[in-house]
Design a protein around this motif. Structure first.
Motif, PDB file in Angstrom:
ATOM      1  N   GLU A  90       0.770  -1.306  -0.073  1.00  0.00           N
ATOM      2  CA  GLU A  90       0.024   0.067   0.183  1.00  0.00           C
ATOM      3  C   GLU A  90       0.874   1.095  -0.016  1.00  0.00           C
ATOM      4  O   GLU A  90       1.915   1.074   0.423  1.00  0.00           O
ATOM      5  CB  GLU A  90      -0.997   0.124   1.206  1.00  0.00           C
ATOM      6  CG  GLU A  90      -1.910  -1.308   1.276  1.00  0.00           C
ATOM      7  CD  GLU A  90      -2.665  -0.842   2.399  1.00  0.00           C
ATOM      8  OE1 GLU A  90      -3.950  -0.343   2.411  1.00  0.00           O
ATOM      9  OE2 GLU A  90      -2.148  -1.600   3.554  1.00  0.00           O
TER      10      GLU A  90
ATOM     11  N   ARG B  12      -8.690   4.153   0.543  1.00  0.00           N
ATOM     12  CA  ARG B  12      -9.673   4.289   1.896  1.00  0.00           C
ATOM     13  C   ARG B  12      -9.056   5.120   2.861  1.00  0.00           C
ATOM     14  O   ARG B  12      -7.818   5.296   2.981  1.00  0.00           O
ATOM     15  CB  ARG B  12      -9.771   2.650   2.490  1.00  0.00           C
ATOM     16  CG  ARG B  12      -8.717   2.003   3.032  1.00  0.00           C
ATOM     17  CD  ARG B  12      -8.888   0.576   3.039  1.00  0.00           C
ATOM     18  NE  ARG B  12      -7.412   0.260   2.751  1.00  0.00           N
ATOM     19  CZ  ARG B  12      -6.782  -0.181   4.088  1.00  0.00           C
ATOM     20  NH1 ARG B  12      -7.309   0.166   5.248  1.00  0.00           N
ATOM     21  NH2 ARG B  12      -5.436  -0.560   3.808  1.00  0.00           N
TER      22      ARG B  12
ATOM     23  N   VAL C 111      -8.721   5.915   6.345  1.00  0.00           N
ATOM     24  CA  VAL C 111      -8.877   5.158   7.696  1.00  0.00           C
ATOM     25  C   VAL C 111      -8.773   6.076   8.929  1.00  0.00           C
ATOM     26  O   VAL C 111      -8.944   5.573  10.167  1.00  0.00           O
ATOM     27  CB  VAL C 111      -7.774   4.235   8.106  1.00  0.00           C
ATOM     28  CG1 VAL C 111      -7.607   3.234   6.782  1.00  0.00           C
ATOM     29  CG2 VAL C 111      -6.286   4.766   8.116  1.00  0.00           C
ATOM     30  N   SER C 112      -8.792   7.339   8.749  1.00  0.00           N
ATOM     31  CA  SER C 112      -8.499   8.245  10.082  1.00  0.00           C
ATOM     32  C   SER C 112      -9.049   9.653   9.576  1.00  0.00           C
ATOM     33  O   SER C 112      -8.815   9.919   8.416  1.00  0.00           O
ATOM     34  CB  SER C 112      -7.503   8.153  10.764  1.00  0.00           C
ATOM     35  OG  SER C 112      -6.284   8.871  10.355  1.00  0.00           O
TER      36      SER C 112
ATOM     37  N   ALA D 294      -5.503   9.884   7.481  1.00  0.00           N
ATOM     38  CA  ALA D 294      -4.935   8.962   6.758  1.00  0.00           C
ATOM     39  C   ALA D 294      -5.598   8.408   5.603  1.00  0.00           C
ATOM     40  O   ALA D 294      -6.525   7.970   5.799  1.00  0.00           O
ATOM     41  CB  ALA D 294      -4.307   7.830   7.547  1.00  0.00           C
TER      42      ALA D 294
ATOM     43  N   LEU E  92      -5.100   5.626   2.619  1.00  0.00           N
ATOM     44  CA  LEU E  92      -4.157   4.479   2.042  1.00  0.00           C
ATOM     45  C   LEU E  92      -4.914   3.849   0.625  1.00  0.00           C
ATOM     46  O   LEU E  92      -6.051   3.793   0.312  1.00  0.00           O
ATOM     47  CB  LEU E  92      -4.443   3.079   2.989  1.00  0.00           C
ATOM     48  CG  LEU E  92      -3.606   3.411   4.182  1.00  0.00           C
ATOM     49  CD1 LEU E  92      -4.184   3.203   5.345  1.00  0.00           C
ATOM     50  CD2 LEU E  92      -2.242   2.820   3.984  1.00  0.00           C
TER      51      LEU E  92
END
Lengths: 364, 364, 364, 364
Positions: free
Chosen positions: B21, B64, B66-67, B80, B82
């Motif tokens: 990733e 995606r 993620v935070s 974040a 990815l």
């Protein structure tokens, strides 16, 4: 960080054109570097206006180092240099119409009218004297590690200088010249053109080309803190610089990959490139070849021809005739500043890479 | 700061071409900004290779977050993103001869051979997908404050596009085009030239021109953190960019001050300039006019023609024929990356100037 | 820099308690450092809640490194670690009354209600798992240079552990213990007290004491980037840490200079101090003796006793009974986090001092 | 950044105890702040040694501001303050044995003997005069926004001062006192103890307690740039500070959560806490309550009693009797420095949060 540049080796600038003193603080220098005050003075002399092609303002540039040097060498703690402003004639300046091409209007907007507007204040090219003094110390230190920097006026008023052909001898020659060209007949033609512009009340621009020899390979980062990114960040602080290109630069636009790529060959057990279109940098990282870059310097915005502008205080259109002392070109003076900021930026990258003491370490 | 850029709004990049990733962390975004995943996807699509003029590598770019996003809006804490690497064919790559014009040799020198060399590793243009995703969020946020960014291929393979003449409509048009030109006949000629270069096993370069509309006056610093310095620092991270110029840029070299200076006039109670040779920046500070800058993108170094090079591992001269999937030009793909890093750098300057919440604040 | 710490070696944190993944990006690590995934896993296990004295939440902490590691070693480019959140029970949490002693109200004020409030969101101790994983890599690398870090619970619920008397053996012992004390009878008493607090629906605090052995002399700066300043800056990120002291710390208040000064003596041709009240630091710079510091960890704010508070959304007074899974003490878990952030901060100082490759260089 | 601190509002320190001048550059101050030279002078007077409990060295501290102020107000560009060293008696100092508890040995190690050792050089408490001058400008500016800072000697030589009970009146009182205590009888006892220590050739330490009133809620970051982290980073630059605690600090170790948590209640439509054990900070972010922190100041290392030490130059054990002028305590002088660095650090956090002009903006 605003008026501070760098991470491991930093420089902080302060001062205004008509304030009592300008100065710079250089921090993070390796301890034990010789500080050659004569060399600093000689660099300041090269920056100073000279003759008919420059402003009549004369500053002695009697710098003094108030910290960070002990018994002729750097201590490793912050080195502060101060340069008094002696020949200020504030009567020439009053807050008035914004000078086109200058920072008058943007300073007024950013600082809400609290800025010291006299002679351009903190935006004045005068402040570069402090950069030059700071840079001189670093340039000398880089020399001690075999890293040489030099800049010539590659183009001015439509006239091209000869290209670098004899490095490092070319650099040595340049560093002693008040008007830095490789071909003195071209230099004379440039100076004539500058004088003609001055006579018309106008000004001219130019291009500076810089070479850095002896830069070790493996310095710089792949993203963001690329050698190009860090150098350009610093170089755009040289007043009037509006473009920076590395190696072939904008000429890459019309090249093919087969021509642009620099072939690699072994030489004395080290890989070298047989051309240097990439200006010594690949993927943001130095490759051991000469660093080559060019900066464009716009024509001095201070001209005596009548100009249309506004008065930010009153919000009215007006017409401006600039009086006072001005340079019909600054490209030839800016080259010393370009050397200085390049040296400071490279010293920072080298210290990050090889450690805080590297610049003063004995040759490998 | 290395692979992190910015002060108040920061971006941190990570990942390698053939790792699982890649990603980016954007920190310091104002809380409450809408995060438009479709817009992010559309920007990633514009970055992706398309048709015969690009590499055959196809990535879905199924990012995606993620935070840092909650119920569709930024939280104000680190965001974040990815992006998985799916279509990796590591078999195409082995550590071997250094590819001329690439970072292979400099990476080897800097990282002592520990670098992930597959597909260029961390130096791969692939990493820019993460920059584009991060930039998309900021570009959307800037739009919310009336700040618009767009870039066109101003020159490619010796062919010039038409200049900006109809702003902001031109920007809107560009942002929907896979090959961003203002004059589609010129765009077709460029694509033909790119295909011809590809057929020869070669590649071509070009110039990108960017406009930023709606930038408030008074942003940037007089020294070091000039708008030019900060933008160029970021822009040189766009792979293959080797020069950056603002406004008239290198053309200033042949201009006189009387022509280069932008006259000021009052308009709707605000000072504006009647020309914009300075590209919206004076003294390092935005003046409220459109920001205009140009980046040169060198020809893709990956060409299939035979090239002379060395093998850093063995220290021997060799000859290289690059296989694998490559772009005969990247200038048209780089424009999305240029928009993205410019947006990130400007968001940082704006947050420093007006505060951490400004980007999400209601219009004044 | 917000959620990024460091200059040459940096760490960037992201994630929320109930998001899909948390993570960290570590940049600037020397290339070639072995990455020991078992060691990382073992450190994560030590951080994890255990038994009756910790929250019932169980996370497998199945981290994955998605960049910056190639063939088992650091590449020198950014290393990203991701840890999925598996055992999230968001039903336990809703936006409601601000939990006293927590960041609920301050987060609401700073982020205007856009924060992810579930389980404390980005403020959750959960995020420290990413710090621990990042720190583990650096702790291992420091070991390779002979620099050892260890922390014990020096005091908890009014019970004192034995002091360090046998370094470095004490550190080795601590690093294998789930509840890190030098005197296990004291450790049992502490655990009993923690359980008693839990039974009352209450919680307890404590003090962590850390020793760093093998730190080279001459690291740190005289002003601002003192070893104390940089370490404390990082240590206050360990959740619930509210005080940091070096050497004798607050006990200096009652000492005389004749007692506080550490006499110097030559030993094996190096100056050492015969006491270490200054904790290995003089004038902000390491002196080659063990670094010694202590952090106070406040009692876990999540208690099940009824508490008076407000609901920021409604602006009304209310009463709160916290449900969900919580730790009656975190001091014993925080010690792993303290080790980690200390290691990251020291690695940064060392890289700035000795260069980017130092951590992977062969012993002198 | 080494001897520069801050991001949006920065301070750069330079100078040595026996050099011609020391100074500070403060950058990033909002334009238009009044600069009250009398207030600066009064702060410098409070820092200066006074009477029998301080060194006999007397400096007039005749500071001059050489940039960044125009017509009595900040311009927004870097503000440089210089303070000449007048009363230097270099004859008192020679490079010799390392003074225990001082930076002599660490400086020698870090700077390889190139440091200016006279009077402690760049490590001298003398340099704090520049910090105090810089801080005074910011303290005044914070007052303009209703943010008040004050520090008292909470403990000295085993004697406790009375606690804060009447804020903000207590702060006003403290700021006019040369020896800052809330209970003057305790102050007299402290001074007696200091004199007794001086008579023995010894020195004493103490604790400073600081309150900051009017700090807006929502300032600071959850990780790394927590209010505690940023403040402590700066506070450890105050010479001799070896510990910093916030709110209940190390007393948290013996508290339960039910006692440590600060209950929240609505007051005048704003949430307030009914106790303040967290010192105005939760999760790294200010909560609008008074910021409370304490710093321990170790006993002055310069004592006239005989001490065992080494001579780094010769590598030999030796015995040292320090002559020259020294303070038997510095805790009472350090409080002005604590105020100053706290003000600078908070101004930076506030500018990052609310924008570069906030400090000069009219009250909301």
């Amino acid at each position: 960080m605003k008026n501070t540049f760098g991470t491991s080796v930093t420089v902080t600038l302060f001062g205004e054109s008509h304030g009592p003193e300008i100065g710079a603080v250089v921090d993070g220098l390796a301890p034990g570097l010789p500080v050659d005050e004569e060399f600093i003075a000689s660099r300041l002399t090269l920056r100073r206006p000279a003759g008919r092609i420059s402003t009549a303002r004369q500053e002695e540039d009697a710098f003094r180092i108030v910290s960070g040097v002990f018994e002729g060498r750097t201590t490793g703690t912050p080195l502060a240099i101060l340069i008094p402003n002696r020949d200020t004639r504030s009567g020439d300046y009053q807050r008035g119409p914004a000078r086109p091409g200058h920072a008058d209007y943007t300073a007024y907007t950013k600082y809400h009218g609290f800025e010291d507007y006299r002679g351009g204040g903190h935006f004045s090219g005068r402040i570069t004297a402090a950069l030059v003094a700071a840079g001189a110390i670093v340039i000398r230190a880089l020399q001690g590690k075999g890293i040489l920097i030099g800049t010539h006026v590659a183009r001015c008023a439509g006239i091209d200088d000869a290209p670098f052909t004899d490095l490092p001898a070319d650099l040595e020659k340049l560093n002693s010249l008040p008007f830095a060209v490789l071909d003195e007949t071209k230099g004379q033609a440039m100076r004539d053109a500058i004088e003609q512009a001055a006579a018309r009340g106008d000004s001219v621009g130019g291009i500076l080309e810089t070479a850095v020899l002896g830069m070790p390979a493996g310095v710089g980062e792949p993203w963001f803190d690329t050698v190009e990114g860090v150098l350009s960040h610093a170089l755009f602080s040289v007043p009037a610089v509006k473009g920076v290109e590395f190696g072939a630069g904008f000429a890459f636009a019309d090249m093919t990959g087969s021509r642009a790529n620099d072939p690699l060959r072994m030489k004395d057990s080290h890989p070298v490139t047989t051309s240097n279109h990439n200006g010594g940098i690949n993927g943001g990282i130095s490759n051991g070849m000469p660093l080559l870059f060019r900066c464009v310097v716009k024509p001095t915005p201070s001209i005596s021809l009548e100009q249309q502008t506004v008065n930010p205080l009153t919000g009215e259109n007006t017409v401006l005739e600039i009086r006072g002392r001005h340079d019909p070109a600054i490209v030839h003076r800016a080259r010393i500043v370009v050397d200085s900021v390049a040296a400071l930026a490279l010293a920072d990258l080298l210290a990050l890479r090889f450690g805080a003491d590297w610049l003063a370490s004995p040759d490998d």
